[in-house]
Motif scaffolding. Structure first.
Motif, PDB file in Angstrom:
ATOM      1  N   LEU A   1       0.826  -1.205   0.000  1.00 51.00           N
ATOM      2  CA  LEU A   1       0.000   0.000   0.000  1.00 51.00           C
ATOM      3  C   LEU A   1       0.862   1.257   0.000  1.00 51.00           C
ATOM      4  N   SER A   2       1.992   1.204   0.712  1.00 52.78           N
ATOM      5  CA  SER A   2       2.890   2.373   0.729  1.00 52.78           C
ATOM      6  C   SER A   2       3.508   2.606  -0.646  1.00 52.78           C
ATOM      7  N   ILE A   3       3.730   1.540  -1.414  1.00 58.67           N
ATOM      8  CA  ILE A   3       4.238   1.687  -2.781  1.00 58.67           C
ATOM      9  C   ILE A   3       3.205   2.412  -3.642  1.00 58.67           C
ATOM     10  N   VAL A   4       1.939   2.027  -3.499  1.00 62.06           N
ATOM     11  CA  VAL A   4       0.864   2.681  -4.255  1.00 62.06           C
ATOM     12  C   VAL A   4       0.772   4.157  -3.874  1.00 62.06           C
ATOM     13  N   ALA A   5       0.866   4.446  -2.571  1.00 66.62           N
ATOM     14  CA  ALA A   5       0.786   5.836  -2.105  1.00 66.62           C
ATOM     15  C   ALA A   5       1.932   6.663  -2.674  1.00 66.62           C
ATOM     16  N   ALA A   6       3.144   6.113  -2.649  1.00 64.89           N
ATOM     17  CA  ALA A   6       4.309   6.831  -3.178  1.00 64.89           C
ATOM     18  C   ALA A   6       4.160   7.082  -4.679  1.00 64.89           C
ATOM     19  N   ALA A   7       3.617   6.105  -5.397  1.00 70.05           N
ATOM     20  CA  ALA A   7       3.400   6.266  -6.837  1.00 70.05           C
ATOM     21  C   ALA A   7       2.452   7.423  -7.110  1.00 70.05           C
ATOM     22  N   LEU A   8       1.394   7.517  -6.337  1.00 70.08           N
ATOM     23  CA  LEU A   8       0.426   8.600  -6.510  1.00 70.08           C
ATOM     24  C   LEU A   8       1.038   9.958  -6.205  1.00 70.08           C
ATOM     25  N   ILE A   9       1.868  10.014  -5.172  1.00 68.47           N
ATOM     26  CA  ILE A   9       2.521  11.279  -4.825  1.00 68.47           C
ATOM     27  C   ILE A   9       3.428  11.736  -5.968  1.00 68.47           C
ATOM     28  N   GLY A  10       4.171  10.799  -6.555  1.00 68.75           N
ATOM     29  CA  GLY A  10       5.032  11.141  -7.688  1.00 68.75           C
ATOM     30  C   GLY A  10       4.243  11.702  -8.852  1.00 68.75           C
ATOM     31  N   ALA A  11       3.111  11.069  -9.156  1.00 68.40           N
ATOM     32  CA  ALA A  11       2.279  11.519 -10.273  1.00 68.40           C
ATOM     33  C   ALA A  11       1.658  12.884  -9.988  1.00 68.40           C
ATOM     34  N   ILE A  12       1.195  13.090  -8.766  1.00 64.50           N
ATOM     35  CA  ILE A  12       0.553  14.362  -8.404  1.00 64.50           C
ATOM     36  C   ILE A  12       1.557  15.513  -8.479  1.00 64.50           C
TER      37      ILE A  12
ATOM     38  N   ALA B   1       8.346   3.861  -7.542  1.00 69.01           N
ATOM     39  CA  ALA B   1       8.090   3.399  -6.174  1.00 69.01           C
ATOM     40  C   ALA B   1       8.401   1.917  -6.040  1.00 69.01           C
ATOM     41  N   ALA B   2       8.045   1.127  -7.058  1.00 68.53           N
ATOM     42  CA  ALA B   2       8.314  -0.313  -7.001  1.00 68.53           C
ATOM     43  C   ALA B   2       9.817  -0.595  -6.997  1.00 68.53           C
ATOM     44  N   LEU B   3      10.565   0.127  -7.827  1.00 69.32           N
ATOM     45  CA  LEU B   3      12.020  -0.072  -7.848  1.00 69.32           C
ATOM     46  C   LEU B   3      12.656   0.335  -6.522  1.00 69.32           C
ATOM     47  N   ALA B   4      12.180   1.438  -5.959  1.00 66.79           N
ATOM     48  CA  ALA B   4      12.725   1.881  -4.669  1.00 66.79           C
ATOM     49  C   ALA B   4      12.450   0.868  -3.574  1.00 66.79           C
ATOM     50  N   ALA B   5      11.334   0.158  -3.698  1.00 63.25           N
ATOM     51  CA  ALA B   5      10.953  -0.827  -2.685  1.00 63.25           C
ATOM     52  C   ALA B   5      11.451  -2.226  -3.016  1.00 63.25           C
ATOM     53  N   SER B   6      12.234  -2.344  -4.105  1.00 64.16           N
ATOM     54  CA  SER B   6      12.699  -3.656  -4.574  1.00 64.16           C
ATOM     55  C   SER B   6      11.532  -4.610  -4.812  1.00 64.16           C
ATOM     56  N   SER B   7      10.435  -4.044  -5.315  1.00 64.05           N
ATOM     57  CA  SER B   7       9.254  -4.833  -5.630  1.00 64.05           C
ATOM     58  C   SER B   7       9.255  -5.200  -7.117  1.00 64.05           C
ATOM     59  N   THR B   8       8.278  -5.971  -7.520  1.00 65.18           N
ATOM     60  CA  THR B   8       8.249  -6.494  -8.889  1.00 65.18           C
ATOM     61  C   THR B   8       7.657  -5.486  -9.870  1.00 65.18           C
ATOM     62  N   VAL B   9       8.412  -5.179 -10.912  1.00 65.95           N
ATOM     63  CA  VAL B   9       7.902  -4.371 -12.029  1.00 65.95           C
ATOM     64  C   VAL B   9       7.631  -5.318 -13.188  1.00 65.95           C
ATOM     65  N   LEU B  10       6.432  -5.257 -13.725  1.00 67.69           N
ATOM     66  CA  LEU B  10       6.060  -6.121 -14.848  1.00 67.69           C
ATOM     67  C   LEU B  10       6.492  -5.438 -16.146  1.00 67.69           C
ATOM     68  N   TRP B  11       7.759  -5.634 -16.501  1.00 68.08           N
ATOM     69  CA  TRP B  11       8.347  -4.878 -17.601  1.00 68.08           C
ATOM     70  C   TRP B  11       7.664  -5.161 -18.934  1.00 68.08           C
ATOM     71  N   HIS B  12       7.148  -6.358 -19.112  1.00 74.61           N
ATOM     72  CA  HIS B  12       6.446  -6.663 -20.365  1.00 74.61           C
ATOM     73  C   HIS B  12       5.246  -5.729 -20.526  1.00 74.61           C
ATOM     74  N   GLY B  13       4.487  -5.545 -19.433  1.00 74.90           N
ATOM     75  CA  GLY B  13       3.340  -4.634 -19.480  1.00 74.90           C
ATOM     76  C   GLY B  13       3.762  -3.191 -19.666  1.00 74.90           C
ATOM     77  N   VAL B  14       4.841  -2.785 -18.979  1.00 75.92           N
ATOM     78  CA  VAL B  14       5.324  -1.408 -19.090  1.00 75.92           C
ATOM     79  C   VAL B  14       5.743  -1.104 -20.532  1.00 75.92           C
ATOM     80  N   ILE B  15       6.465  -2.038 -21.137  1.00 71.34           N
ATOM     81  CA  ILE B  15       6.993  -1.800 -22.490  1.00 71.34           C
ATOM     82  C   ILE B  15       5.894  -1.867 -23.539  1.00 71.34           C
ATOM     83  N   TYR B  16       5.074  -2.934 -23.484  1.00 70.92           N
ATOM     84  CA  TYR B  16       4.125  -3.163 -24.576  1.00 70.92           C
ATOM     85  C   TYR B  16       2.786  -2.449 -24.384  1.00 70.92           C
ATOM     86  N   LYS B  17       2.439  -2.112 -23.153  1.00 66.75           N
ATOM     87  CA  LYS B  17       1.175  -1.415 -22.922  1.00 66.75           C
ATOM     88  C   LYS B  17       1.363   0.092 -22.742  1.00 66.75           C
TER      89      LYS B  17
END
Length: 332
Positions: free
Chosen positions: A79-90, A116-132
């Motif tokens: 949840l903190s990763i989601v919150a940080a992502a929103l703060i970055g976007a805002i 936020a995911a990279l900072a938290a060493s969480s999983t980034v779905l790079w296939h989705g990031v690149i192709y979507k």
């Protein structure tokens, strides 16, 4: 404690949705206002209503944002990763709004999620990031640019023997419809992005199953209402950039740009479920339409500044999100 944190994050997501509304209101109405097809207040009211309607037309983009970009832990850490992502976007939204740059709220949100995911060493779905995301970040403006040019060329040929003043009056009326179509496409695309973020927050806290990707009705209703309210608040700084500083628009050019951009938004949402940028699409369409007159008709210096904002949006929002995550992690 968990429920309180979830409510706070949902509140942040809705604030992002509000900033998206006033930041991107210009996408739908800048051309129709600058050509005097609509008054500013009438245009904003129309855009708010059509954004509301568009938010109910699908959830494919929401599913992509909610489950196709990152895979955070299903706990308070997620949840903190989601919150940080929103703060970055805002933060990026507010910076670009202040300087009148029509950057992408979509890519600000994606950049925030990845950072936020990279900072938290969480999983980034790079296939989705690149192709979507990244693929369509390049393709959708190119389509807008090329088809904006082709649509305008076709219109110039069809109406080549017509009286220019009569054609202008007709397209001033037609532009009201194309602006409404653009606003509908904005609601279809951008409301869903916040829906996806809220669903992601629900999943990380266990209030919705990870296997259940549907968007609850209350999320659709709230996101639609907040986006519409933000749209009505207006985005005058960015409206001036799109409507006046890139090229001098008239009703036929405005119609061609809006019709082109709206078509791209519908196709990417319904067919590919890709979260494309309404900002990138309409700006590129305006450039394509303007270049039919002559290349120098497009103020490429202003266009260059806009493109730089596009390039920096994902990394800049990602850096802000990473800093926000580290600060939250430090005081957790």
């Amino acid at each position: 404690m968990e429920l309180t944190a979830l409510i706070v994050v949902v509140g942040i997501a809705l604030f992002f949705n509000y900033t998206n509304g006033f930041h991107d209101a210009a996408n739908a109405i800048a051309t129709s206002v600058s050509t005097r097809a609509l008054t500013p207040r009438a245009a904003l009211a129309m855009a708010a209503v059509m954004n509301l309607v568009g938010a109910f037309l699908g959830t494919g983009v929401a599913k992509t944002v909610g489950s196709g970009i990152i895979d955070p832990p299903k706990d308070m850490h997620g949840l903190s990763i989601v919150a940080a992502a929103l703060i970055g976007a805002i933060v990026w939204n507010l910076i670009t709004w202040y300087f009148g740059l029509p950057s992408s709220s979509t890519h600000g949100l994606v950049g925030g999620l990845v950072g936020a995911a990279l900072a938290a060493s969480s999983t980034v779905l790079w296939h989705g990031v690149i192709y979507k995301v990244v693929l369509w970040m390049v393709v959708s403006p190119l389509i807008g640019l090329v088809f904006g040019y082709l649509v305008m060329v076709a219109m110039l040929w069809i109406f080549r023997k017509s009286n220019p003043s009569k054609v202008g009056r007709r397209f001033r009326i037609a532009q009201s419809l194309s602006a409404a179509a653009m606003a509908l496409g904005h609601g279809l695309q951008d409301a869903q992005k916040t829906m996806g973020i809220i669903v992601l927050a629900l999943v990380t806290t266990g209030y919705q199953s990870a296997a259940d990707s549907h968007v609850p009705v209350w999320v659709i209703l709230v996101c639609a209402a907040v986006l519409s309210y933000g749209t009505y608040a207006g985005g005058w700084r960015i409206m001036r950039t799109l409507g006046r500083r890139v090229i001098e628009l008239d009703p036929p050019k405005g119609f061609a740009a809006e019709a082109t951009a709206a078509s791209v938004l519908y196709a990417t949402a319904f067919i590919w479920e890709a979260p494309v940028s309404t900002t990138h699409t309409i700006t590129a369409a305006i450039m394509g339409v303007g270049s039919t007159k002559r290349l120098s008709a497009v103020r490429w210096g202003v266009a260059g500044n806009i493109i730089l904002a596009w390039i920096f949006t994902i990394p800049a929002a990602g850096i802000v999100a990473a800093i926000a995550y580290w600060i939250m992690h430090l005081f957790a």
